[in-house]
Design an enzyme around this catalytic site. Structure first.
Site, short mmCIF file in Angstrom:
data_model
loop_
_atom_site.label_atom_id
_atom_site.label_comp_id
_atom_site.label_asym_id
_atom_site.label_seq_id
_atom_site.Cartn_x
_atom_site.Cartn_y
_atom_site.Cartn_z
N GLU A 70 37.05 33.21 35.38
CA GLU A 70 36.05 33.38 36.44
C GLU A 70 36.63 33.04 37.82
O GLU A 70 35.89 32.80 38.76
CB GLU A 70 34.83 32.50 36.15
CG GLU A 70 34.27 32.63 34.75
CD GLU A 70 33.77 34.02 34.44
OE1 GLU A 70 33.35 34.71 35.39
OE2 GLU A 70 33.81 34.42 33.26
N HIS A 196 23.20 39.40 30.16
CA HIS A 196 23.55 38.73 31.42
C HIS A 196 22.34 37.93 31.94
O HIS A 196 21.83 38.19 33.03
CB HIS A 196 23.98 39.78 32.45
CG HIS A 196 24.87 39.25 33.53
ND1 HIS A 196 26.22 39.06 33.36
CD2 HIS A 196 24.60 38.86 34.81
CE1 HIS A 196 26.75 38.60 34.47
NE2 HIS A 196 25.78 38.47 35.36
N ASP A 200 24.49 33.10 37.26
CA ASP A 200 25.92 32.83 37.21
C ASP A 200 26.20 32.04 35.93
O ASP A 200 25.31 31.46 35.34
CB ASP A 200 26.36 32.02 38.44
CG ASP A 200 27.86 31.99 38.63
OD1 ASP A 200 28.56 32.81 37.97
OD2 ASP A 200 28.35 31.17 39.41
N ASN A 202 27.40 33.26 33.00
CA ASN A 202 27.18 33.97 31.74
C ASN A 202 28.45 34.04 30.88
O ASN A 202 28.39 33.84 29.67
CB ASN A 202 26.68 35.39 32.02
CG ASN A 202 25.32 35.40 32.67
OD1 ASN A 202 24.30 35.24 32.02
ND2 ASN A 202 25.29 35.58 33.99
N ARG A 207 31.28 32.27 26.02
CA ARG A 207 32.49 31.86 25.30
C ARG A 207 32.26 30.55 24.55
O ARG A 207 32.85 30.34 23.48
CB ARG A 207 33.65 31.77 26.28
CG ARG A 207 34.12 33.16 26.75
CD ARG A 207 35.39 33.10 27.58
NE ARG A 207 35.18 32.63 28.92
CZ ARG A 207 34.78 33.40 29.94
NH1 ARG A 207 34.49 34.68 29.74
NH2 ARG A 207 34.64 32.90 31.15
N TYR A 238 39.56 43.30 27.76
CA TYR A 238 38.28 42.64 27.50
C TYR A 238 37.14 43.35 28.24
O TYR A 238 36.13 43.74 27.62
CB TYR A 238 38.38 41.18 27.93
CG TYR A 238 37.08 40.40 27.87
CD1 TYR A 238 36.51 40.05 26.64
CD2 TYR A 238 36.42 40.01 29.04
CE1 TYR A 238 35.32 39.32 26.58
CE2 TYR A 238 35.24 39.30 28.99
CZ TYR A 238 34.69 38.96 27.76
OH TYR A 238 33.51 38.25 27.71
#
Length: 364
Positions: A70, A196, A200, A202, A207, A238
């Site tokens: 990110e 989603h 923010d 997500n 993971r 990905y």
């Protein structure tokens, strides 16, 4: 083809199909290798006399890697310096990455007590963000090509719609339909990222949910499998394969990609554990001749639970005075087994061999 347009909220996002569609011959073949490697990792983790060596370090490496995806970049060395600090003084990226590690622990505790739920996802994301997080309600969330700014995906909108989609996600991950848990994890990860649900966080939340699914399914006894390093190395694949599921319904390519990551990461982490055990044995043998505390089991445990050790931690864990703890650590530093450094006013002792193994270990 799916009923989808890039610039329109995908409120028609369907839940993943069943096992008959997802478990193709190619997928099942890939599942065999992934399951075998994951079982070896689980056995290696269970063989560690002190599981804190893994629980305290591997998740921190995952936190650093997942945050890097990110574009939240900090160094592993800085993270380990700040662990157990009474006052975290690192930059914003370091503090945010340490929150990810905390979110792993909080999520694990939630799953043990209440199972993997939408509430767990909200709690994990709240810890990651550092403030209360709810399902997003504002419209206009879009994913765009960073170079061209062209919109490539618009997730569902509307809080009620998102809650319905998350309910479908929760139903899917707990379905009793005979689907292999690894296939289910891969499909559920796509589903969560496509929903989603938060403004923010997500990706990082998703993971963490991956490994918690494997723990809940019984394939792992400890949360040791983290795919972020694999995803960093294959970042373009990905995102491309995630979008291919949306645009073309190409589940097979996506699931085999995740299964490959599980196999590679499991094998690499198993090698990492073996290398740690070998280093522990060698270190203990040298410590016996280097320090009056070299035979203290708790001291050796402390030195391998985090690469950076603090005098106060040794005092607490070993039940000794500050002069004794300082003398033990100083003896090991003078013998070259650990490195004595000062960070501000604090004196730290670095297990440099362990730190090197964690940051440059036997990864592919």
């Amino acid at each position: 083809m799916t009923n989808w347009q890039a610039d329109r909220p995908y409120n028609e996002l369907p839940p993943p199909p069943g096992a008959d569609a997802l478990e193709t011959r190619r997928v099942l073949k890939a599942t065999i290798g992934a399951r075998t490697a994951l079982a070896q990792l689980d056995q290696a983790g269970r063989s560690m006399p002190n599981p804190a060596v893994l629980i305290n370090t591997i998740p921190l490496l995952e936190a650093q890697a997942s945050s890097e995806i990110e574009n939240i970049v900090t160094t592993t060395d800085e993270l380990f310096r700040q662990v157990n600090a009474t006052d975290v003084t690192g930059d914003a990226a370091t503090r945010e990455t340490l929150r990810y590690r905390t979110a792993l622990r909080v999520g694990s505790e939630h799953v043990q007590e209440r199972g993997l739920t939408v509430g767990a996802a909200e709690q994990i994301c709240t810890v990651i963000q550092g403030h209360d997080v709810g399902i997003r309600s504002m419209p206009g969330t879009r994913t765009a090509n960073p170079a061209t700014r062209e919109i490539i995906y618009s997730p569902p909108e509307g809080r009620e719609t998102l809650r319905n989609k998350l309910a479908e996600w929760e139903t899917f991950i707990h379905a009793d339909d005979g689907m292999d848990p690894l296939v289910r994890m891969a499909a559920a990860h796509y589903q969560f990222e496509a929903i989603h649900p938060f403004t923010d966080g997500n990706g990082r939340t998703g993971r963490i949910l991956n490994v918690l699914m494997l723990v809940e399914s019984g394939l792992l006894h400890q949360p040791l499998l983290y795919l972020s390093r694999y995803l960093i190395g294959t970042k373009q694949d990905y995102y491309r394969l995630l979008l291919d599921v949306t645009t073309e319904g190409r589940w097979e390519e996506w699931i085999t990609y995740i299964l490959t990551g599980i196999e590679r990461t499991s094998l690499a982490t198993t090698r990492q554990i073996a290398a740690i055990q070998e280093l522990q044995a060698s270190f203990a043998a040298q410590a016996r001749n280097a320090s009056r505390g070299g035979t203290d089991a708790e001291l050796l445990a402390v030195l391998f639970e985090q690469p950076y050790s603090r005098i106060a931690v040794v005092m607490d864990r070993c039940g000794v005075s500050r002069p004794t703890a300082t003398r033990w650590l100083t003896d090991l530093a003078e013998a070259g087994l650990i490195h004595d450094v000062r960070v501000g006013r604090e004196r730290l002792f670095v297990n440099t061999q362990f730190l090197r193994l964690l940051t440059h270990g036997p990864w592919e």
